[in-house]
Write a protein that holds these residues in place. Structure first.
Motif, mmCIF file in Angstrom:
data_model
loop_
_atom_site.group_PDB
_atom_site.id
_atom_site.type_symbol
_atom_site.label_atom_id
_atom_site.label_comp_id
_atom_site.label_asym_id
_atom_site.label_seq_id
_atom_site.Cartn_x
_atom_site.Cartn_y
_atom_site.Cartn_z
ATOM 1 N N GLU A 145 -9.668 17.698 20.473
ATOM 2 C CA GLU A 145 -10.276 17.813 19.146
ATOM 3 C C GLU A 145 -9.762 16.719 18.222
ATOM 4 O O GLU A 145 -10.536 16.151 17.435
ATOM 5 C CB GLU A 145 -9.986 19.199 18.560
ATOM 6 C CG GLU A 145 -10.795 20.315 19.206
ATOM 7 C CD GLU A 145 -10.347 21.684 18.757
ATOM 8 O OE1 GLU A 145 -9.224 21.788 18.185
ATOM 9 O OE2 GLU A 145 -11.091 22.656 18.979
ATOM 10 N N LYS A 146 -8.466 16.419 18.303
ATOM 11 C CA LYS A 146 -7.912 15.337 17.479
ATOM 12 C C LYS A 146 -8.508 13.995 17.891
ATOM 13 O O LYS A 146 -8.826 13.155 17.050
ATOM 14 C CB LYS A 146 -6.389 15.304 17.611
ATOM 15 C CG LYS A 146 -5.700 16.466 16.911
ATOM 16 C CD LYS A 146 -4.188 16.285 16.928
ATOM 17 C CE LYS A 146 -3.511 17.398 16.119
ATOM 18 N NZ LYS A 146 -2.038 17.219 16.047
ATOM 19 N N PHE A 147 -8.671 13.808 19.189
ATOM 20 C CA PHE A 147 -9.293 12.588 19.674
ATOM 21 C C PHE A 147 -10.738 12.488 19.180
ATOM 22 O O PHE A 147 -11.185 11.419 18.733
ATOM 23 C CB PHE A 147 -9.272 12.559 21.206
ATOM 24 C CG PHE A 147 -10.172 11.509 21.800
ATOM 25 C CD1 PHE A 147 -9.830 10.162 21.738
ATOM 26 C CD2 PHE A 147 -11.367 11.867 22.406
ATOM 27 C CE1 PHE A 147 -10.663 9.196 22.277
ATOM 28 C CE2 PHE A 147 -12.203 10.909 22.943
ATOM 29 C CZ PHE A 147 -11.860 9.567 22.882
ATOM 30 N N ALA A 148 -11.488 13.582 19.218
ATOM 31 C CA ALA A 148 -12.895 13.575 18.815
ATOM 32 C C ALA A 148 -13.067 13.239 17.339
ATOM 33 O O ALA A 148 -14.111 12.728 16.937
ATOM 34 C CB ALA A 148 -13.539 14.927 19.124
ATOM 35 N N ARG A 149 -12.036 13.520 16.534
ATOM 36 C CA ARG A 149 -12.101 13.204 15.106
ATOM 37 C C ARG A 149 -11.649 11.784 14.795
ATOM 38 O O ARG A 149 -11.750 11.333 13.661
ATOM 39 C CB ARG A 149 -11.244 14.194 14.312
ATOM 40 C CG ARG A 149 -11.753 15.631 14.326
ATOM 41 C CD ARG A 149 -11.055 16.470 13.267
ATOM 42 N NE ARG A 149 -9.615 16.571 13.513
ATOM 43 C CZ ARG A 149 -9.038 17.550 14.189
ATOM 44 N NH1 ARG A 149 -9.779 18.507 14.720
ATOM 45 N NH2 ARG A 149 -7.714 17.582 14.360
ATOM 46 N N SER A 150 -11.171 11.073 15.800
ATOM 47 C CA SER A 150 -10.635 9.730 15.575
ATOM 48 C C SER A 150 -11.727 8.670 15.722
ATOM 49 O O SER A 150 -12.838 8.946 16.189
ATOM 50 C CB SER A 150 -9.508 9.444 16.570
ATOM 51 O OG SER A 150 -10.034 9.202 17.869
ATOM 52 N N ASP A 151 -11.395 7.438 15.332
ATOM 53 C CA ASP A 151 -12.323 6.327 15.459
ATOM 54 C C ASP A 151 -12.470 5.840 16.894
ATOM 55 O O ASP A 151 -13.312 4.984 17.177
ATOM 56 C CB ASP A 151 -11.865 5.153 14.578
ATOM 57 C CG ASP A 151 -11.968 5.478 13.100
ATOM 58 O OD1 ASP A 151 -12.788 6.357 12.749
ATOM 59 O OD2 ASP A 151 -11.219 4.874 12.306
ATOM 60 N N ARG A 152 -11.663 6.372 17.780
ATOM 61 C CA ARG A 152 -11.719 5.943 19.181
ATOM 62 C C ARG A 152 -12.772 6.732 19.977
ATOM 63 O O ARG A 152 -13.038 6.410 21.134
ATOM 64 C CB ARG A 152 -10.354 6.109 19.844
ATOM 65 C CG ARG A 152 -9.220 5.451 19.077
ATOM 66 C CD ARG A 152 -7.906 5.605 19.808
ATOM 67 N NE ARG A 152 -7.780 4.643 20.891
ATOM 68 C CZ ARG A 152 -6.828 4.713 21.819
ATOM 69 N NH1 ARG A 152 -5.955 5.695 21.806
ATOM 70 N NH2 ARG A 152 -6.764 3.796 22.770
ATOM 71 N N ALA A 153 -13.338 7.756 19.344
ATOM 72 C CA ALA A 153 -14.279 8.636 20.040
ATOM 73 C C ALA A 153 -15.715 8.375 19.603
ATOM 74 O O ALA A 153 -15.968 7.938 18.477
ATOM 75 C CB ALA A 153 -13.921 10.093 19.778
ATOM 76 N N GLN A 154 -16.637 8.664 20.501
ATOM 77 C CA GLN A 154 -18.048 8.645 20.159
ATOM 78 C C GLN A 154 -18.352 9.827 19.230
ATOM 79 O O GLN A 154 -17.652 10.846 19.266
ATOM 80 C CB GLN A 154 -18.908 8.748 21.424
ATOM 81 C CG GLN A 154 -18.755 7.594 22.389
ATOM 82 C CD GLN A 154 -19.454 6.332 21.897
ATOM 83 O OE1 GLN A 154 -20.127 6.334 20.869
ATOM 84 N NE2 GLN A 154 -19.277 5.239 22.639
ATOM 85 N N PRO A 155 -19.368 9.716 18.398
ATOM 86 C CA PRO A 155 -19.679 10.817 17.470
ATOM 87 C C PRO A 155 -20.384 11.975 18.185
ATOM 88 O O PRO A 155 -20.982 11.799 19.239
ATOM 89 C CB PRO A 155 -20.617 10.156 16.452
ATOM 90 C CG PRO A 155 -21.294 9.079 17.235
ATOM 91 C CD PRO A 155 -20.261 8.548 18.195
ATOM 92 N N GLY A 156 -20.288 13.148 17.577
ATOM 93 C CA GLY A 156 -21.067 14.286 18.026
ATOM 94 C C GLY A 156 -20.585 14.975 19.290
ATOM 95 O O GLY A 156 -21.365 15.672 19.957
ATOM 96 N N GLU A 211 -12.202 0.498 22.401
ATOM 97 C CA GLU A 211 -10.907 1.006 21.979
ATOM 98 C C GLU A 211 -9.956 1.206 23.159
ATOM 99 O O GLU A 211 -8.783 1.516 22.971
ATOM 100 C CB GLU A 211 -11.081 2.334 21.233
ATOM 101 C CG GLU A 211 -11.877 2.231 19.936
ATOM 102 C CD GLU A 211 -11.125 1.463 18.864
ATOM 103 O OE1 GLU A 211 -9.871 1.440 18.922
ATOM 104 O OE2 GLU A 211 -11.776 0.881 17.980
ATOM 105 N N PHE A 212 -10.460 1.050 24.380
ATOM 106 C CA PHE A 212 -9.655 1.256 25.578
ATOM 107 C C PHE A 212 -9.802 0.062 26.517
ATOM 108 O O PHE A 212 -10.295 0.195 27.643
ATOM 109 C CB PHE A 212 -10.092 2.545 26.290
ATOM 110 C CG PHE A 212 -9.883 3.796 25.480
ATOM 111 C CD1 PHE A 212 -8.699 4.514 25.571
ATOM 112 C CD2 PHE A 212 -10.871 4.233 24.604
ATOM 113 C CE1 PHE A 212 -8.501 5.658 24.818
ATOM 114 C CE2 PHE A 212 -10.682 5.387 23.849
ATOM 115 C CZ PHE A 212 -9.496 6.097 23.956
#
Length: 230
Positions: A145-156, A211-212
């Motif tokens: 969940e923390k990853f999903a809220r970060s700029d490194r994750a795709q939206p949605g 980002e990776f």
């Protein structure tokens, strides 16, 4: 002459008090073996006591009902899984695992080493009305969940659905492996195949590939194109 009618001095063994923590650990370890062998239906306090080598009354002091024993065993397996994947730290500090490959590989490795136990644990967690109380589920989903809220994750990203998909795939993959691999080397190769595909799917779906870069370099087949945010 020694008076035989009087009790002699107590030995160290006789004086040594029982270690409740060690007894509980022995019971849970035995319960995990039965859980892997016979599933939740085959679990009983008396059978576990016999396998653990403890008095049945002692076992009932720790777990008065089968339900209590099953709940504690599931949590014990989950904690072992959490430590195998994330280490001994109990706090969730990172925005996301610093090395996604590390997490996927260790989850797959645990599943391969404990196939029946892993599936029994997963069934109990997914059928629970409160999966967040499970140590591994809570840790894994919180990180995601923390990853999903970060700029490194795709939206949605639907973090709950994605977490379930990842865990189901991880703990059912050994069924496929068992029918095809005869040696440890073959099993390890199939674990690596699973890891690579999970990472490829993540780079194509949940992660922003740019980002990776280090992970992306290991996956030359993954397109480097950046997906636009909506």
């Amino acid at each position: 002459m020694l008076d035989q009618t009087r009790p002699g001095p107590r030995t160290k063994t006789q004086r040594r008090p029982q270690d409740p923590a060690r007894t509980r650990a022995a019971i849970l370890e035995a319960a995990s073996s039965l859980l892997a062998k016979d599933g939740p239906e085959g679990l009983s306090v008396s059978q576990v006591a016999q396998l653990a080598g403890v008095n049945r009354g002692t076992a009932y002091q720790h777990f008065q009902t089968r339900e209590q024993l099953l709940e504690a065993t599931t949590a014990w397996v989950s904690e072992n899984l959490r430590r195998a994947v994330f280490g001994d730290g109990s706090s969730v500090h990172a925005v996301a695992p610093s090395d996604p490959q590390w997490v996927v590989e260790r989850m797959a490795g645990f599943a391969m080493e404990n196939p029946e136990l892993g599936r029994a644990w997963l069934f109990e967690v997914l059928s629970s009305s409160q999966p967040a109380s499970d140590p591994f589920w809570h840790h894994y989903k919180t990180l995601f969940e923390k990853f999903a809220r970060s700029d490194r994750a795709q939206p949605g990203i639907d973090t709950e659905v994605h977490s379930v998909i990842m865990l189901i795939g991880t703990f059912l993959w050994p069924v496929f492996v068992r029918s095809r691999a005869r040696t440890a080397r073959e099993r390890q190769e199939l674990v690596q195949r699973f890891t690579n595909e999970m990472l490829r799917l993540s780079l194509s779906g949940t992660m922003r590939p740019e980002e990776f870069p280090e992970l992306q370099a290991k996956m030359p087949q993954v397109a480097a194109a950046k997906k636009p945010r909506r």
